[in-house]
Design an enzyme around this catalytic site. Structure first.
Site, mmCIF file in Angstrom:
data_model
loop_
_atom_site.group_PDB
_atom_site.id
_atom_site.type_symbol
_atom_site.label_atom_id
_atom_site.label_comp_id
_atom_site.label_asym_id
_atom_site.label_seq_id
_atom_site.Cartn_x
_atom_site.Cartn_y
_atom_site.Cartn_z
ATOM 1 N N MET A 30 3.671 11.325 -17.661
ATOM 2 C CA MET A 30 2.740 12.426 -17.926
ATOM 3 C C MET A 30 3.357 13.360 -18.976
ATOM 4 S SD MET A 30 0.672 13.138 -14.451
ATOM 5 C CE MET A 30 1.878 14.099 -13.599
ATOM 6 N N GLY A 36 15.434 11.346 -17.341
ATOM 7 C CA GLY A 36 14.953 10.411 -16.314
ATOM 8 C C GLY A 36 13.991 9.404 -16.931
ATOM 9 N N HIS A 37 13.033 9.908 -17.723
ATOM 10 C CA HIS A 37 12.110 9.014 -18.431
ATOM 11 C C HIS A 37 12.891 8.105 -19.393
ATOM 12 C CE1 HIS A 37 9.308 12.548 -17.688
ATOM 13 N NE2 HIS A 37 8.651 11.545 -17.120
ATOM 14 N N GLU A 150 12.421 5.867 -8.892
ATOM 15 C CA GLU A 150 12.476 5.962 -7.430
ATOM 16 C C GLU A 150 12.367 7.399 -6.942
ATOM 17 O OE1 GLU A 150 15.881 3.964 -5.835
ATOM 18 O OE2 GLU A 150 14.882 2.028 -5.942
ATOM 19 N N LYS A 151 12.436 8.365 -7.853
ATOM 20 C CA LYS A 151 12.257 9.750 -7.407
ATOM 21 C C LYS A 151 10.895 9.897 -6.722
ATOM 22 C CE LYS A 151 11.428 14.283 -8.845
ATOM 23 N NZ LYS A 151 10.014 14.107 -8.842
ATOM 24 N N ASP A 152 9.897 9.164 -7.242
ATOM 25 C CA ASP A 152 8.579 9.128 -6.595
ATOM 26 C C ASP A 152 8.502 7.808 -5.819
ATOM 27 O OD1 ASP A 152 7.293 11.568 -7.773
ATOM 28 O OD2 ASP A 152 7.866 10.534 -9.595
ATOM 29 N N ARG A 189 8.888 19.151 -13.822
ATOM 30 C CA ARG A 189 8.626 20.453 -13.196
ATOM 31 C C ARG A 189 9.862 21.353 -13.153
ATOM 32 N NH1 ARG A 189 4.944 17.301 -10.262
ATOM 33 N NH2 ARG A 189 2.869 18.238 -10.232
HETATM 34 O O1 PAF Z 1 4.923 9.476 -12.080
HETATM 35 C C1 PAF Z 1 4.142 9.919 -12.947
HETATM 36 O O2 PAF Z 1 4.519 10.540 -13.937
HETATM 37 C C2 PAF Z 1 2.645 9.723 -12.755
HETATM 38 O O3 PAF Z 1 2.304 9.789 -11.400
HETATM 39 C C3 PAF Z 1 2.123 8.433 -13.390
HETATM 40 C C4 PAF Z 1 2.730 7.206 -12.751
HETATM 41 C C5 PAF Z 1 2.439 8.439 -14.883
HETATM 42 C C6 PAF Z 1 0.603 8.344 -13.231
HETATM 43 O O4 PAF Z 1 -0.044 9.422 -13.805
#
Ligand code: PAF
Length: 282
Positions: A30, A36-37, A150-152, A189
């Protein structure tokens, strides 16, 4: 780095890559990209011929409109960041109308109970929004591999289930959480936490790491009590939940069974910002 705003344009490029049998990795994001990305992007670059990074703030996964409005955004900076990693990265940053109809219709999924607790319980509708956009992206891009942090972790498990239930051929690859030196998990965030509050953010990791360290020696009720008391004594952090759940089906438990894997999950509010984290306990 090449940027596509329209799915029809991306589909043409995607078709060319497919014809040449190139392996495609997808990193859905997003935006507000951080290290991390970057770790997902680097892994995708290593394991595929081409990497597509999607940048799309998905409105349907925000149960709180204020959170959506204040979500950090900076497409130009994100593109520059990706360009500095590799000139070959393909960025897909669609407008909302490329993904959704006027009513922002969301599909209702059956996640086999994986959405019942933690984020699914506290953010009603969140995972239907996530799964709707991820299925669109997988359908448009048809990647060989798709990378999620894995954070999510609950999101990762739900997407793994989604591809099984819908016969989607992409491999869903979970990647380690990247942390600051003090343990804070990287998240877009985090940029909303300002200096006097930043020092409290490491308490999130401290709590779940306590659960990890004491997993063998303490029973779960004592760990729950410890963590609840720990946050009762920190005025600046509001604990939303701390849950120990079995790692595959994500069912909360208060005692362990031999041969099962467990994780501790947490969500807090700090300075009005909702932060989540989790850790493998065994
Ligand atoms: O983890 C995220 O950033 C979002 O939930 C995702 C997987 C890009 C979906 O909008």
């Amino acid at each position: 780095m090449i940027l596509f705003r329209k799915k029809s344009d991306l589909a043409i490029r995607r078709g060319d890559l497919k014809k040449n049998n190139f392996k495609i990795g997808l990193v859905p994001t997003m935006g507000a990209l951080h290290a991390g990305h970057l770790s997902l992007v680097k892994r995708s670059i290593k394991e595929n011929d081409y990497t597509i990074v999607s940048i799309f703030i998905n409105p349907t996964q925000f149960n709180d409109k204020k959170d959506l409005i204040s979500y950090p955004k900076n497409l130009t900076k994100d593109c520059q960041y990706l360009d500095s990693v590799s000139r070959d990265i393909i960025v897909f940053a669609p407008e909302i109308s490329e993904i959704y109809d006027k009513n922002l219709s969301v599909k209702k999924f059956n996640f086999q109970g994986l959405d019942k607790f933690m984020e699914g319980k506290y953010r009603r509708g969140h995972f239907n929004g996530v799964a709707t956009v991820v299925s669109h992206l997988l359908d448009i891009i048809k990647p060989n591999n798709a990378y999620f942090g894995e954070k999510d972790y609950q999101q990762l498990r739900i997407i793994q289930q989604l591809v099984i239930d819908n016969n989607i051929s992409a491999n869903i690859i979970g990647c380690d959480t990247i942390r600051e030196e003090d343990g804070l998990a990287l998240s877009s965030r985090n940029s909303k936490i300002t200096e006097p509050y930043r020092k409290f953010a490491c308490k999130i990791f401290e709590a779940i790491n306590y659960a990890r360290i004491n997993f063998n020696s303490m029973n779960f009720d004592d760990i729950y009590n410890y963590v609840n008391n720990f946050f009762d004594n920190i005025d600046d952090i509001e604990l939303e939940y701390f849950t120990i759940a079995e790692s595959e089906f994500l069912i909360p438990v208060n005692k362990k069974t031999i041969d099962k894997k467990y994780r501790a999950f947490i969500a807090v509010k700090l300075q009005g910002v909702r932060l989540i984290d989790n850790i493998a306990l065994n």
